[in-house]
Motif scaffolding. Sequence first.
Motif, PDB file in Angstrom:
ATOM      1  N   ALA A 475       3.249   3.449 -11.300  1.00  0.00           N
ATOM      2  CA  ALA A 475       1.893   3.315 -10.756  1.00  0.00           C
ATOM      3  C   ALA A 475       1.120   4.611 -10.920  1.00  0.00           C
ATOM      4  CB  ALA A 475       1.956   2.911  -9.290  1.00  0.00           C
ATOM      5  N   GLU A 476       1.775   5.731 -10.645  1.00  0.00           N
ATOM      6  CA  GLU A 476       1.100   7.023 -10.767  1.00  0.00           C
ATOM      7  C   GLU A 476       0.746   7.319 -12.227  1.00  0.00           C
ATOM      8  OE1 GLU A 476       1.126  11.117  -8.327  1.00  0.00           O
ATOM      9  OE2 GLU A 476       3.031  10.038  -8.478  1.00  0.00           O
ATOM     10  N   LEU A 477       1.656   7.010 -13.147  1.00  0.00           N
ATOM     11  CA  LEU A 477       1.361   7.210 -14.559  1.00  0.00           C
ATOM     12  C   LEU A 477       0.203   6.326 -15.004  1.00  0.00           C
ATOM     13  CD1 LEU A 477       4.993   7.347 -16.016  1.00  0.00           C
ATOM     14  CD2 LEU A 477       3.483   9.276 -15.534  1.00  0.00           C
ATOM     15  N   ALA A 478       0.198   5.068 -14.543  1.00  0.00           N
ATOM     16  CA  ALA A 478      -0.888   4.157 -14.912  1.00  0.00           C
ATOM     17  C   ALA A 478      -2.225   4.669 -14.385  1.00  0.00           C
ATOM     18  CB  ALA A 478      -0.602   2.752 -14.370  1.00  0.00           C
ATOM     19  N   GLN A 481      -3.529   7.229 -16.545  1.00  0.00           N
ATOM     20  CA  GLN A 481      -4.042   6.642 -17.783  1.00  0.00           C
ATOM     21  C   GLN A 481      -5.326   5.848 -17.557  1.00  0.00           C
ATOM     22  OE1 GLN A 481      -0.177   4.634 -18.661  1.00  0.00           O
ATOM     23  NE2 GLN A 481      -0.385   5.558 -20.690  1.00  0.00           N
ATOM     24  N   GLN A 482      -5.833   5.861 -16.322  1.00  0.00           N
ATOM     25  CA  GLN A 482      -7.026   5.103 -15.930  1.00  0.00           C
ATOM     26  C   GLN A 482      -6.831   3.597 -16.093  1.00  0.00           C
ATOM     27  OE1 GLN A 482     -10.654   6.824 -17.597  1.00  0.00           O
ATOM     28  NE2 GLN A 482      -9.685   8.842 -17.618  1.00  0.00           N
ATOM     29  N   ASP A 483      -5.591   3.172 -16.041  1.00  0.00           N
ATOM     30  CA  ASP A 483      -5.255   1.743 -16.021  1.00  0.00           C
ATOM     31  C   ASP A 483      -5.140   1.345 -14.551  1.00  0.00           C
ATOM     32  OD1 ASP A 483      -4.257  -0.803 -16.252  1.00  0.00           O
ATOM     33  OD2 ASP A 483      -2.309  -0.195 -17.075  1.00  0.00           O
ATOM     34  N   TYR A 484      -6.280   1.143 -13.903  1.00  0.00           N
ATOM     35  CA  TYR A 484      -6.286   0.962 -12.459  1.00  0.00           C
ATOM     36  C   TYR A 484      -5.677  -0.377 -12.044  1.00  0.00           C
ATOM     37  CZ  TYR A 484      -9.349   4.959 -12.970  1.00  0.00           C
ATOM     38  OH  TYR A 484      -9.857   6.188 -13.312  1.00  0.00           O
ATOM     39  N   ASP A 485      -5.884  -1.419 -12.858  1.00  0.00           N
ATOM     40  CA  ASP A 485      -5.249  -2.702 -12.541  1.00  0.00           C
ATOM     41  C   ASP A 485      -3.729  -2.576 -12.619  1.00  0.00           C
ATOM     42  OD1 ASP A 485      -7.735  -3.837 -12.220  1.00  0.00           O
ATOM     43  OD2 ASP A 485      -7.828  -4.659 -14.260  1.00  0.00           O
ATOM     44  N   GLY A 486      -3.236  -1.908 -13.670  1.00  0.00           N
ATOM     45  CA  GLY A 486      -1.796  -1.707 -13.801  1.00  0.00           C
ATOM     46  C   GLY A 486      -1.245  -0.843 -12.686  1.00  0.00           C
ATOM     47  N   ALA A 487      -1.998   0.186 -12.296  1.00  0.00           N
ATOM     48  CA  ALA A 487      -1.553   1.051 -11.207  1.00  0.00           C
ATOM     49  C   ALA A 487      -1.388   0.249  -9.920  1.00  0.00           C
ATOM     50  CB  ALA A 487      -2.544   2.188 -10.999  1.00  0.00           C
ATOM     51  N   ALA A 488      -2.366  -0.601  -9.617  1.00  0.00           N
ATOM     52  CA  ALA A 488      -2.282  -1.411  -8.393  1.00  0.00           C
ATOM     53  C   ALA A 488      -1.124  -2.398  -8.473  1.00  0.00           C
ATOM     54  CB  ALA A 488      -3.598  -2.154  -8.177  1.00  0.00           C
ATOM     55  N   ARG A 489      -0.911  -2.980  -9.654  1.00  0.00           N
ATOM     56  CA  ARG A 489       0.171  -3.957  -9.803  1.00  0.00           C
ATOM     57  C   ARG A 489       1.533  -3.300  -9.574  1.00  0.00           C
ATOM     58  NH1 ARG A 489      -0.927  -5.051 -14.470  1.00  0.00           N
ATOM     59  NH2 ARG A 489       0.721  -4.023 -15.667  1.00  0.00           N
ATOM     60  N   ALA A 491       2.128  -0.506  -7.957  1.00  0.00           N
ATOM     61  CA  ALA A 491       2.218  -0.034  -6.569  1.00  0.00           C
ATOM     62  C   ALA A 491       2.594  -1.179  -5.635  1.00  0.00           C
ATOM     63  CB  ALA A 491       0.901   0.593  -6.142  1.00  0.00           C
ATOM     64  N   ARG A 492       1.982  -2.322  -5.820  1.00  0.00           N
ATOM     65  CA  ARG A 492       2.309  -3.478  -4.960  1.00  0.00           C
ATOM     66  C   ARG A 492       3.738  -3.942  -5.210  1.00  0.00           C
ATOM     67  NH1 ARG A 492      -3.094  -5.217  -6.641  1.00  0.00           N
ATOM     68  NH2 ARG A 492      -4.558  -4.645  -4.971  1.00  0.00           N
ATOM     69  N   ARG A 505       7.335   4.535  -1.012  1.00  0.00           N
ATOM     70  CA  ARG A 505       6.329   3.719  -0.330  1.00  0.00           C
ATOM     71  C   ARG A 505       5.046   4.532  -0.122  1.00  0.00           C
ATOM     72  NH1 ARG A 505       5.850  -0.801   2.656  1.00  0.00           N
ATOM     73  NH2 ARG A 505       4.373  -0.781   4.393  1.00  0.00           N
ATOM     74  N   ALA A 506       5.186   5.795   0.274  1.00  0.00           N
ATOM     75  CA  ALA A 506       4.018   6.648   0.462  1.00  0.00           C
ATOM     76  C   ALA A 506       3.267   6.844  -0.854  1.00  0.00           C
ATOM     77  CB  ALA A 506       4.445   7.988   1.035  1.00  0.00           C
ATOM     78  N   CYS A 507       4.013   7.040  -1.930  1.00  0.00           N
ATOM     79  CA  CYS A 507       3.383   7.212  -3.246  1.00  0.00           C
ATOM     80  C   CYS A 507       2.599   5.962  -3.624  1.00  0.00           C
ATOM     81  CB  CYS A 507       4.450   7.519  -4.289  1.00  0.00           C
ATOM     82  SG  CYS A 507       3.821   7.661  -5.974  1.00  0.00           S
ATOM     83  N   ALA A 508       3.193   4.785  -3.427  1.00  0.00           N
ATOM     84  CA  ALA A 508       2.519   3.534  -3.782  1.00  0.00           C
ATOM     85  C   ALA A 508       1.239   3.348  -2.965  1.00  0.00           C
ATOM     86  CB  ALA A 508       3.468   2.363  -3.570  1.00  0.00           C
TER      87      ALA A 508
END
Length: 845
Positions: A475-478, A481-489, A491-492, A505-508
């Motif tokens: 999620a942090e790498l995404a 990369q400004q892949d915000y949809d991928g980051a949220a996916r 993280a969830r 969990r804190a990172c997500a």
Amino acid sequence: MNGAVAAVARGGTSRAGPPGNLPAEPNAFIGRDRDLAELAVLLDRARLVTLCGPGGIGKTRLALRLAAMAAPRHPDGAWLADLAEADPAGPPGHLAAWLAAALGIRPETGRPIGETLAAALRGRAALLVLDTCEPHVRECAALAERLLAQCPRLRILATSREPLRARGEVAWRVPPLGLPQDGEDPAAAAGSEAVRLFLARAAAVRPGFSLTGENAPAIAGICRTLDGVPLAIELAAARVRALSVPQIAERLAGRFALLALGDRTAPPRQQTLRATAEWSLGLLTDAERRLLARLSVFRGWTLEMAERVCADAAIPAAVVLDLLTALIDKSLVSVEPEVGGSARYRLADMVREIAAEQAGEAGELDRLRLAHRDCMLQVAEQIASRAFVRGAPSWPERVAMYARARAERANFHLALGLCAERGDAREGLRLCHALAGSWLASGEVADGARWLDQMIRIGGQAPAVLRARARAVRAELAFEQQDYDGAARHARSCLSLGAREDGSRACALRILALVALMAGQAREALGAAQAAVGAARQAGDEWEEGVALATCGVVLAAQGRLAEAEDGFRQALEVLRGNNGWGVANALYGLGRVARARGDPAAAVRCFEEALGIYRQIDARPEMARCLAGMGLVALAGQDLPRAREHLGQSLRLSLATGQRLPAARGLAAFAALAVASGEPEKALRLAGAARALLGEIGARSPAPARRLDEVTAAAGAGLGAAAAAALAAEGATLALDDAVRLALGGPGTPAGAGPGPAGPGPLSEREVQVARLVAEGLSNLEIGRRLFISQATVARHVANIFLKLGLRGRAQLAAWAAGQALPAPAAAPRGAAAGAATHPGAQS
């Protein structure tokens, strides 16, 4: 490649003289004066020169010496990329990514790394050394052609066992060292390059060794037997500690007699080197030979790594150092520059090939690869476990650990590749988690994302805690990369795995907060950031607590709640002090921005300067550019225009050098505001037009830069009229990024496309320099032709070539460029030249 090249720092930001990353030579460079003189001329005339020849012929040492000599003629430095460590089976673009990492150029989201690389190099007068191209000949040729086509001031020096066969390449076959003549007296033999090398390397292992009337014939014979191949001569010379010169000559003669009866399909000098290496290995003790075979699994190593991987009942750990020293004395192992306080070692390519064959024949290779993987996992986890905790080690020690992680990049790739090959998801996920900090700090997020995706695919049965950590890191790498949809996916997905025993969990939650902020959902962002703080405290993870508090500060600042934002950053700083300096610097940068917004310039500069000092220690150039930009904007607000120009210029140069277009666009916008403050509305409008066009090209989401550009455009155009202002902005929008940067950095009154150009004539031929000088004097093509006694069409062809090489668009730009150069005056034509030009068309340049 030669053992002189190890993992080299990206460098170039703090050293004196031209930037670059060429390593220091490990020992004296012997001979090749004529070769260097010839190559220096060739490199001035050709933009792609490939040094070809068999392994051990000295391509790397020659290339590095030549590059060091040529570096002063390349204002943007000489840069080495060791391609021996790049994966030949890597994904598309991996070679461009490897080269970008060597140059400190960061990938951009949604843009192929090859484009970013070419754009970052487009305006640079630099020399690239591509070492050991043979595993990647086709990819190297394509990359070289692309870079040279798009970067007119760039030159490439390559080494390879075969030519690249690229357009415009000059392939230069590296000859063996000069040999003594048969029957030559000792004084004359001492002058030959091969004998000089033998004597220098022999004296290094046996002080006082010298050429005498007794040993001169044998030494000359050894050099002739070895065909002048440098590495073969070094291997033979290393044996004078234990053998007399006649004994070495006798044993080599026997070895080469056997060679004459064997397979002769390999090139002769390749046979010479292999036979010498096999002869040298044959003289090792069983323990030395066994250790050398085991060392073949490394791409550079430390003593501790060798002890972990190579020691067993046959080779106890206590004797590894003694055996390693013996291999160094015999020139089979090279000592490399220290990294993080530990010496590093390396095998020459040919020696490693033979050693690996012996490891395979002994049935040890599979076990060794696993031991190597486990060793690299241990190294990565040791670094990660100490890098992000409060207290010891000190920040300088952590900087050394960061450098160590960079130095082991090729070893980490081998370990990850074995995990993927074997389906070892558990070890692969652990290794990716341990490497996350290095990937984020170095900007190699695309590389990290690729490896993590592989491990996640095969890791369905891995423990939930490992999968949760992997999803949090992904999620942090995404997000980076400004892949915000991928980051949220991702993280969830991490949260759904229910891991609570560490900071995942804190990172997500923190990433979800940042994604919500980017979507304009400030309330949701603050809730997620506060939840991240709570989760980090519950897990006892002070690092995650600190960065979550800083995230709260970011969200509150975006809402305009500056006092609360400042409190958030100060809490973050309190938690992170004594922890990793990266987090401290990020919190300080946030505090600086809040102080600037609150109208406290002194506090803002203090924070930016302290953060800048930390970022410099780890060569975090994009972050350095941000701090410098902040300092420049503070100076601009205070009407300290010279200081604003200095800081903003440093920031813009760093952004351009690292290939980051969004910071570069912001830098152009800042220079547009500076031009308004300096009373240069035309320049301001051109720069604003260039910045707006670049933001549109990038697809920037944030409306803030556009609002600031509207303000600058209104202020600059107030006295010019709407039509004139629109025309100037439109003119700026057509500028290439390099032209816009030159306009920005050129100081007051600089016309578009002028400003700082090459430090010298660069890639221009002698005739083109003469033509450029006359264009700068205002002469027409007809007048130049008459002055130089060449046709008007020939002048036009020269002018077109000059524009192409320098990236210029017209005679005014060429005149502005020439004004900053020390161009020699055109030589007077010799008597009778006019008649010659008229009667001999071939005389025209």
